[in-house]
Write a protein that holds these residues in place. Structure first.
Motif, PDB file in Angstrom:
ATOM      1  N   ALA A  55       0.772  -1.232   0.231  1.00  0.00           N
ATOM      2  CA  ALA A  55       0.115  -0.065   0.032  1.00  0.00           C
ATOM      3  C   ALA A  55       0.820   1.093  -0.044  1.00  0.00           C
ATOM      4  O   ALA A  55       0.456   2.440  -0.729  1.00  0.00           O
ATOM      5  N   ARG A  80      -1.479   3.031  -2.453  1.00  0.00           N
ATOM      6  CA  ARG A  80      -1.853   4.403  -2.148  1.00  0.00           C
ATOM      7  C   ARG A  80      -1.063   5.231  -1.919  1.00  0.00           C
ATOM      8  O   ARG A  80      -1.463   6.542  -2.400  1.00  0.00           O
ATOM      9  N   CYS A 105      -5.628   3.028  -7.486  1.00  0.00           N
ATOM     10  CA  CYS A 105      -5.848   3.468  -5.779  1.00  0.00           C
ATOM     11  C   CYS A 105      -5.092   4.514  -5.505  1.00  0.00           C
ATOM     12  O   CYS A 105      -5.162   4.855  -4.230  1.00  0.00           O
ATOM     13  N   GLU A 107      -3.250   7.527  -3.967  1.00  0.00           N
ATOM     14  CA  GLU A 107      -3.988   8.709  -3.243  1.00  0.00           C
ATOM     15  C   GLU A 107      -2.802   9.668  -3.183  1.00  0.00           C
ATOM     16  O   GLU A 107      -3.017  10.977  -3.202  1.00  0.00           O
ATOM     17  N   HIS A 128      -8.206   8.758  -7.925  1.00  0.00           N
ATOM     18  CA  HIS A 128      -8.287   8.961  -6.364  1.00  0.00           C
ATOM     19  C   HIS A 128      -7.150   9.889  -5.701  1.00  0.00           C
ATOM     20  O   HIS A 128      -6.992   9.938  -4.691  1.00  0.00           O
TER      21      HIS A 128
END
Length: 975
Positions: A55, A80, A105, A107, A128
């Motif tokens: 992530a 992310r 995904c 961010e 996102h």
């Protein structure tokens, strides 16, 4: 199996050049991976293919020049947060592969400090993405794909110097809350920017903006706006329509006027307006009750609005470099509470104008300062008095230096009413030209004074320009940046006309040459800093050979600001040398008229006509009335005078503080003992200081033997005391009392004087106990400026041996301060006093101090310049075994802090700080490698354990010998 369950792994600063595939295979459950500050030259694609659950991935501070086809990253579907900052992306090829857009995904994406010239077209598909950082790349224009990032909340494009303009389509980024556009070359802003209704922080500093769009006021949620370093000539009225604004930065623009409705920004907590052209502040500024930071330095403000003290929440306050007269600068510099007290006092009593200016005469011992002062001060008297003076001058005409030696008491101070009609008074300070007075003379150099540098033209030769003139200009500009200097050449009656002209021209020419060299040297340093700032920080950290190795951008900008300050505050040398002779009444009148015209020139001394409350002026006069001849007054005596002036006790403090800051008297309001006294009789105090600068044994003995009852034994004993004083700087308290006999009447008087001398850095008590009195034993005092022995008695540890003579392995820690232009006169002696409370078992030499901090040894050494091209240096050293090196840091850090405090008294002084290489010191290298002193104020780099010494590439220095455990401030605040 256990590794497979691991979720977070930090491999930062491990020197990794690759990440084997086996590592990725064994850590398939990993969610967070940090590989920052390694040496990865390519993406570890094989390992990443096994990390499908990742992530967060941090690859910053490596050597990545590309990401391949992007397949390895694209496989991290759940990623992310991705950091690729401080690499070399874009150095070869496009830098970012199109497949990065498959990270659906994602961010947060950090691409800062690379070499990217464009971003992939598909980047807009990162639906996102909330945070994007592309600052300090090489983008030639605003990337169009960014306009498709509808979820974006924070965008940083700073440092892309050629960005040039923003598209109207930026209005599409409707969720944007933070936008950084510093240093992007913007000359204007589009109206589309005004539609970013969610925007809370906007950084536009370092651009070329001259105005804001008409609709800028629609940014109703804006809380922070930075417009510093632009070209704004008028305050943008649209800013007043921003009711939620809390921070506003408008430094370094061209503003002249502030709007009267500034109080509409009622939420404002921070307002920076420094280095503009503002002449006055609107009355409404006092209604900004939430204000906590107000920076106004470097403007043209003379008067602060009434009620300024209402800004009681202001804690960060900067006002220097303004022509303040109401309140005077001496009040403003103390802070808002003192301004409030001044304005309240002004409301109680009528204002009083009292033009007074400090006039300082300086120059070599035989320059003729005393005769010049006498001639000037007696010019206003009757002609018959002048006739007698001229006769006296004629008698000593050929021996001006001898006349000064007999007439001068070292340092003298007196009032001179130069123009009774206009009420202009000079407070004249005549400084001794004798180096014996170095330790105290710098106390009398202060801003807002007119300096007269006196040169004996009869004795002057061009080869001695520096000791006669150049040295004094360096000394003065180091203590008082932008000092106003009038050059006067004396003894012109002893020079032929052609000789006089040639010498005046030579001095004028050599002053210009010295100023040119100094300015070019500083400009060269600015250029070096600019070149370093243009480099990537990682590049500066890559090799100790690099200029400003490891120094952060923040510290470099601070260093550049210091150089710019020194360049912008060169001494103001008003004219060529003015010839002067006491035998020529025309020359005497011409010099007097010149001094008066300079003093009254509002562009040179705008604060001459400062406005004071009448009660403060009366208080000053009461302290200096003829019957007030005692050396000091108690606080209560001063309070009684305050009542006569109409000042109650609670209003007295501010008045005394002003009189102290303006040099009228001494009042140390923060000193535990001295705050109970007011030293109002400066001439008598200077007489005391002159006693402790006396190097003539005969004069000292005469003072001690003034009592006719002294027997032969006592005479011999006093003679030994004087010999010890002149050699080692040591005197017992009872002998000091004899030296000061006209001024000291009791033991309490003596103790107070010694407290004052210690506060000023002239002496310290050698045998003062920490908690209990001396029980009748004599107190001995050390005056470091008298120490003559070159080297103190060396302790065994200096040679790297213990008490039994066995060698032990230690690492040396040494911090060196280097002074290329001038070493402040008397600094080493004063520093010797200041550190006394920090050390024990000290042994002093003329240029060295050996001592202990607890059980840790320290050495303080001063080394004068060995040649014209070499600097003076002052070093602070200690040593310890490597595992305990923190004890050496603990030993020297307080000593460094004391030195830094003293150096803040010299705002125009250029000096550098370095950490000397311990390996070079251990080898006994005469020129050890030096690491930048700015590293002392920076945190130790994460994961860094060793630094290579470039003097010997095979040797590595432990990072603990360069970086202290806790960062410390190593220089005064940025100018």
């Amino acid at each position: 199996a256990a590794l497979g369950e691991l979720e977070a792994l930090n491999l930062s600063g491990r020197g990794l050049e690759e990440l084997p595939e086996e590592v990725g295979a064994a850590l398939s459950g990993l969610r967070v991976l940090s590989l920052r500050r390694n040496r990865l030259g390519r993406l570890p694609a094989a390992a990443l293919r096994h990390l499908g659950r990742l992530a967060e991935l941090d690859l910053s501070h490596n050597r990545l020049r590309g990401l391949g086809d992007g397949g390895a990253l694209a496989g991290l579907r759940g990623l992310r947060k991705l950091s690729l900052s401080h690499n070399e992306l874009g150095a070869e090829g496009p830098g970012l592969p199109p497949r990065i857009a498959e990270l659906g995904c994602l961010e947060e994406l950090d691409l800062s400090f690379n070499r990217l010239r464009r971003l992939p077209e598909g980047l807009g598909r990162l639906r996102h993405l909330r945070t994007l950082d592309v600052d300090h790349n090489q983008l030639p224009s605003f990337p169009a794909p960014l306009l498709e990032l509808a979820a974006l909340e924070e965008l940083d494009c700073s440092g892309n110097r050629h960005l040039g303009a923003l598209p109207e389509g930026i209005a599409a980024l409707r969720r944007l809350k933070i936008l950084w556009l510093s240093g992007t070359g913007l000359a204007s802003l589009p109206e589309g920017l005004c539609q970013l209704s969610a925007l809370e922080s906007l950084m536009l500093d370092g651009n070329r903006l001259q105005a804001l769009p008409a609709g800028f006021g629609r940014l109703q949620r804006l809380k922070m706006l930075n417009l510093s370093s632009n070209l704004l000539g008028e305050f943008p009225s649209a800013i007043l329509a921003l009711p939620n604004l809390e921070e506003l930065y408008l430094s370094r623009n061209q503003l002249t006027v502030l709007p009267s409705h500034l109080c509409q920004l009622h939420q404002l907590r921070t307002l920076w307006l420094d280095n503009n052209r503002i002449r006055y502040l609107p009355d409404s500024i006092v209604l900004l009750h939430s204000l906590e930071e107000l920076v106004l330095q470097g403007n043209q403000i003379a008067i602060l609005p009434e009620g300024f003290g209402q800004l009681s929440r202001v804690t960060l306050w900067k006002i220097k470099d303004n022509p303040l007269i109401q309140p005077p600068y001496e009040v403003c510099m103390k802070g808002i509470p003192y301004i409030a007290a001044y304005q309240q006092e002004l409301a109680h009593s009528q204002p009083a104008l009292k033009p007074r200016l400090k006039l300082v005469l300086m120059g070599l011992k035989d320059a003729g300062k005393t005769l010049l002062r006498q001639c000037l001060m007696e010019e206003n008297e009757q002609r018959e008095d002048m006739g007698s003076l001229e006769a006296g001058n004629t008698q000593h005409r050929g021996f001006p230096g001898q006349q000064q030696d007999r007439g001068s008491k070292g340092i003298e101070v007196m009032d001179w009413t130069a123009d009774a009609e206009r009420g202009l008074t000079f407070i004249v300070y005549e400084l001794a030209g004798d180096p014996s007075y170095d330790v105290i003379q710098s106390f009398f150099l202060s801003p807002g004074a007119l300096y007269v540098l006196v040169v004996n033209l009869s004795a002057y030769v061009p080869q001695h320009f520096y000791p006669s003139v150049g040295y004094f200009l360096h000394w003065l500009s180091s203590k008082v940046p932008h000092a106003v200097v009038c050059m006067v050449g004396t003894h012109t009656d002893l020079c032929a006309e052609r000789e006089l002209e040639e010498k005046c021209l030579d001095i004028h020419h050599q002053i210009a040459q010295q100023e040119k060299r100094d300015a070019e040297g500083l400009q060269s340093l600015v250029q070096q800093v600019d070149e370093a700032l243009g480099q990537d920080f990682d590049l500066r950290c890559s090799s100790p050979h690099a200029a400003f190795y490891g120094v952060s951008d923040k510290n470099l900008r601070r260093k550049k600001a210091q150089f710019q300050y020194l360049l912008n505050h060169r001494p103001q040398i008003l004219s060529p040398v003015l010839p002067f002779s006491c035998q020529d009444r025309c020359q005497v009148r011409r010099l007097r008229d010149k001094l008066l015209s300079v003093a009254e020139h509002r562009d040179i001394f705008p604060n001459l006509h400062r406005v004071l409350p009448k009660s403060w002026q009366v208080l000053e006069e009461l302290h200096f009335q003829p019957q007030a001849q005692q050396l000091w007054l108690s606080w209560w005596d001063s309070a009684r005078l305050g009542l006569q002036a109409g000042l109650t006790e609670d209003r007295l403090q501010s008045a005394l503080s002003y009189l102290h800051e303006s040099g009228k008297l001494l009042y140390f309001e923060e000193h535990l003992t001295l705050r109970e006294y007011v030293f109002h009789n400066l001439p008598r105090l200077i007489d005391i200081l002159n006693v402790f600068c006396q190097r003539d044994a005969t004069v000292l003995l005469q003072k001690l033997l003034s009592d006719t009852q002294v027997d032969e034994l006592r005479t011999t004993q006093l003679h030994h005391y004087v010999e010890g004083f002149l050699l080692h700087g040591l005197l017992p308290a009872h002998v000091i009392r004899l030296l000061l006999k006209p001024h000291v009447q009791s033991r309490e008087d003596l103790q107070l004087i010694l407290e004052l001398l210690e506060k000023m850095g002239l002496c310290y008590c050698v045998n003062k106990p920490k908690c209990k009195p001396l029980n009748g034993a004599a107190a001995w005092y050390k005056f470091p400026c008298y120490v003559k022995n070159e080297v103190p008695h060396a302790e065994a540890w200096i040679n790297g041996t213990n008490l039994s003579g066995q060698s032990f392995v230690v690492e040396q820690l040494q911090i060196e301060y280097s002074f290329p232009f001038i070493f402040p006169p008397g600094l080493f002696a004063r520093y010797s006093v200041q550190i006394n409370s920090h050390v024990v078992q000290r042994s002093d030499g003329k240029y060295q101090i050996y001592a202990y901090r607890g059980k840790v040894p320290v050495v303080v050494s001063y080394r004068p310049a060995r040649g014209a091209l070499q600097p003076d240096t002052l070093s602070i050293a200690s040593h310890a075994s490597l595992p305990n090196i923190w004890t050496a840091w603990q030993a020297i850090t307080p000593l460094m802090e004391e030195l830094n405090v003293l150096l803040q008294e010299w705002p125009g002084l250029y000096y550098t700080v370095h950490v000397l290489c311990s390996k070079c010191l251990k080898r006994g290298s005469p020129n050890p490698h030096t690491f930048p002193g700015e590293l002392l104020s920076q945190p130790r780099p994460e994961g860094l354990t060793e630094i290579i010494c470039p003097k010997n590439g095979s040797e590595r220095v432990n990072v603990a010998l360069v970086y202290p455990p806790t960062p410390t401030v190593i220089s005064p605040c940025s100018k």
